[in-house]
Design a protein around this motif. Structure first.
Motif, PDB file in Angstrom:
ATOM      1  N   ASN A 106      48.942  42.589  23.565  1.00  0.00           N
ATOM      2  CA  ASN A 106      48.407  43.419  25.100  1.00  0.00           C
ATOM      3  C   ASN A 106      48.082  42.441  26.435  1.00  0.00           C
ATOM      4  O   ASN A 106      47.527  42.473  26.850  1.00  0.00           O
ATOM      5  CB  ASN A 106      46.497  43.923  25.216  1.00  0.00           C
ATOM      6  CG  ASN A 106      45.733  44.586  24.893  1.00  0.00           C
ATOM      7  OD1 ASN A 106      47.293  45.471  23.781  1.00  0.00           O
ATOM      8  ND2 ASN A 106      45.150  44.198  23.142  1.00  0.00           N
ATOM      9  N   GLU A 107      49.663  42.243  26.598  1.00  0.00           N
ATOM     10  CA  GLU A 107      50.307  41.411  27.366  1.00  0.00           C
ATOM     11  C   GLU A 107      50.498  42.291  28.736  1.00  0.00           C
ATOM     12  O   GLU A 107      51.158  43.274  27.318  1.00  0.00           O
ATOM     13  CB  GLU A 107      50.980  40.612  26.933  1.00  0.00           C
ATOM     14  CG  GLU A 107      50.429  39.070  27.075  1.00  0.00           C
ATOM     15  CD  GLU A 107      49.751  38.093  27.667  1.00  0.00           C
ATOM     16  OE1 GLU A 107      50.345  37.838  28.448  1.00  0.00           O
ATOM     17  OE2 GLU A 107      48.652  37.589  26.970  1.00  0.00           O
ATOM     18  N   ASP A 159      53.467  40.415  33.314  1.00  0.00           N
ATOM     19  CA  ASP A 159      52.829  40.115  35.164  1.00  0.00           C
ATOM     20  C   ASP A 159      51.618  39.715  34.388  1.00  0.00           C
ATOM     21  O   ASP A 159      50.592  39.626  33.836  1.00  0.00           O
ATOM     22  CB  ASP A 159      52.641  41.977  35.409  1.00  0.00           C
ATOM     23  CG  ASP A 159      51.846  41.498  36.662  1.00  0.00           C
ATOM     24  OD1 ASP A 159      51.625  40.114  37.133  1.00  0.00           O
ATOM     25  OD2 ASP A 159      51.065  41.906  36.880  1.00  0.00           O
ATOM     26  N   TYR A 160      51.531  38.324  34.964  1.00  0.00           N
ATOM     27  CA  TYR A 160      50.814  37.300  34.852  1.00  0.00           C
ATOM     28  C   TYR A 160      49.447  37.252  35.475  1.00  0.00           C
ATOM     29  O   TYR A 160      48.555  35.993  35.778  1.00  0.00           O
ATOM     30  CB  TYR A 160      50.954  35.618  34.208  1.00  0.00           C
ATOM     31  CG  TYR A 160      51.650  36.184  33.430  1.00  0.00           C
ATOM     32  CD1 TYR A 160      51.274  36.436  31.683  1.00  0.00           C
ATOM     33  CD2 TYR A 160      52.837  35.067  33.093  1.00  0.00           C
ATOM     34  CE1 TYR A 160      51.263  36.748  30.784  1.00  0.00           C
ATOM     35  CE2 TYR A 160      53.691  35.640  31.542  1.00  0.00           C
ATOM     36  CZ  TYR A 160      52.802  35.675  30.639  1.00  0.00           C
ATOM     37  OH  TYR A 160      53.567  35.691  29.062  1.00  0.00           O
ATOM     38  N   GLU A 161      49.082  37.778  37.343  1.00  0.00           N
ATOM     39  CA  GLU A 161      49.396  37.555  37.732  1.00  0.00           C
ATOM     40  C   GLU A 161      47.368  38.056  37.870  1.00  0.00           C
ATOM     41  O   GLU A 161      46.564  38.076  38.286  1.00  0.00           O
ATOM     42  CB  GLU A 161      49.248  38.435  39.816  1.00  0.00           C
ATOM     43  CG  GLU A 161      50.855  37.825  39.941  1.00  0.00           C
ATOM     44  CD  GLU A 161      51.124  38.917  41.471  1.00  0.00           C
ATOM     45  OE1 GLU A 161      50.314  39.363  41.615  1.00  0.00           O
ATOM     46  OE2 GLU A 161      52.445  38.360  41.701  1.00  0.00           O
ATOM     47  N   SER A 162      47.084  38.725  37.003  1.00  0.00           N
ATOM     48  CA  SER A 162      45.693  39.871  36.775  1.00  0.00           C
ATOM     49  C   SER A 162      45.296  39.351  35.156  1.00  0.00           C
ATOM     50  O   SER A 162      44.418  39.301  35.157  1.00  0.00           O
ATOM     51  CB  SER A 162      46.304  41.507  36.391  1.00  0.00           C
ATOM     52  OG  SER A 162      46.740  41.812  34.891  1.00  0.00           O
ATOM     53  N   LYS A 163      45.550  37.897  34.780  1.00  0.00           N
ATOM     54  CA  LYS A 163      45.037  36.775  33.882  1.00  0.00           C
ATOM     55  C   LYS A 163      44.809  35.673  34.690  1.00  0.00           C
ATOM     56  O   LYS A 163      45.033  35.435  34.873  1.00  0.00           O
ATOM     57  CB  LYS A 163      47.192  37.075  32.743  1.00  0.00           C
ATOM     58  CG  LYS A 163      46.959  38.536  32.012  1.00  0.00           C
ATOM     59  CD  LYS A 163      46.780  38.584  31.191  1.00  0.00           C
ATOM     60  CE  LYS A 163      47.128  39.398  29.756  1.00  0.00           C
ATOM     61  NZ  LYS A 163      46.741  40.276  29.319  1.00  0.00           N
ATOM     62  N   ASN A 164      43.499  35.545  34.028  1.00  0.00           N
ATOM     63  CA  ASN A 164      43.280  33.760  33.694  1.00  0.00           C
ATOM     64  C   ASN A 164      43.748  33.080  33.064  1.00  0.00           C
ATOM     65  O   ASN A 164      44.221  33.579  31.788  1.00  0.00           O
ATOM     66  CB  ASN A 164      41.964  34.352  33.175  1.00  0.00           C
ATOM     67  CG  ASN A 164      41.185  32.766  33.711  1.00  0.00           C
ATOM     68  OD1 ASN A 164      41.942  31.801  33.594  1.00  0.00           O
ATOM     69  ND2 ASN A 164      39.650  32.668  33.108  1.00  0.00           N
ATOM     70  N   CYS A 165      44.934  32.684  33.721  1.00  0.00           N
ATOM     71  CA  CYS A 165      46.183  32.054  32.955  1.00  0.00           C
ATOM     72  C   CYS A 165      45.891  30.293  32.059  1.00  0.00           C
ATOM     73  O   CYS A 165      46.202  29.707  31.446  1.00  0.00           O
ATOM     74  CB  CYS A 165      47.593  31.535  34.402  1.00  0.00           C
ATOM     75  SG  CYS A 165      48.058  33.080  34.346  1.00  0.00           S
ATOM     76  N   ASP A 166      44.587  29.978  32.422  1.00  0.00           N
ATOM     77  CA  ASP A 166      43.598  28.854  31.827  1.00  0.00           C
ATOM     78  C   ASP A 166      43.662  29.228  30.553  1.00  0.00           C
ATOM     79  O   ASP A 166      41.825  27.927  30.422  1.00  0.00           O
ATOM     80  CB  ASP A 166      43.210  28.434  33.622  1.00  0.00           C
ATOM     81  CG  ASP A 166      41.805  28.482  33.447  1.00  0.00           C
ATOM     82  OD1 ASP A 166      41.703  29.622  33.240  1.00  0.00           O
ATOM     83  OD2 ASP A 166      41.287  28.195  34.383  1.00  0.00           O
ATOM     84  N   THR A 167      43.028  29.811  29.971  1.00  0.00           N
ATOM     85  CA  THR A 167      41.670  30.244  28.381  1.00  0.00           C
ATOM     86  C   THR A 167      42.675  29.952  27.482  1.00  0.00           C
ATOM     87  O   THR A 167      44.306  29.663  27.672  1.00  0.00           O
ATOM     88  CB  THR A 167      41.547  31.506  28.739  1.00  0.00           C
ATOM     89  OG1 THR A 167      42.516  32.351  28.222  1.00  0.00           O
ATOM     90  CG2 THR A 167      41.132  31.889  30.012  1.00  0.00           C
TER      91      THR A 167
END
Length: 104
Positions: A44-45, A65-73
């Motif tokens: 689901n990326e 597109d990682y702008e909408s993701k919480n990238c520190d989990t």
């Protein structure tokens, strides 16, 4: 259109398209990038652009597109690792020897 914009961004970041003359390298690059793309979809990326085009040293890429993701989990880091390794898995599934895998 969005496709034209993405192509312009790829040209800016990775350089102009070059003709890929080796059919085996084209197949290998397609297998590799397909591995990344399939893993991104399964996890689901948000993979929003993929291409198999030689630009300098690169034979293709998948952009996400990682702008909408919480990238520190932890989940994000594990999923990103899976997507990165999936390129090699795609090559192996296409019949390339493990010792000859690319590093992209």
């Amino acid at each position: 259109t969005e496709v034209v914009l993405m192509e312009a961004m790829a040209r800016t970041e990775y350089g102009h398209e070059e003709e890929l003359k080796d059919a085996d390298e084209l197949h290998r690059a397609a297998s590799h990038e397909t591995g990344h793309l399939v893993a991104a979809v399964v996890l689901n990326e948000t993979a929003f652009y993929a291409e198999i085009v030689q630009r300098g040293q690169s034979l293709g890429f998948v952009a996400a597109d990682y702008e909408s993701k919480n990238c520190d989990t932890k989940t994000f880091l594990l999923d990103s690792t899976c997507v990165a390794l999936a390129g090699a898995a795609g090559e192996e599934l296409a019949g390339y020897k493990v010792g000859r895998l690319s590093v992209g």
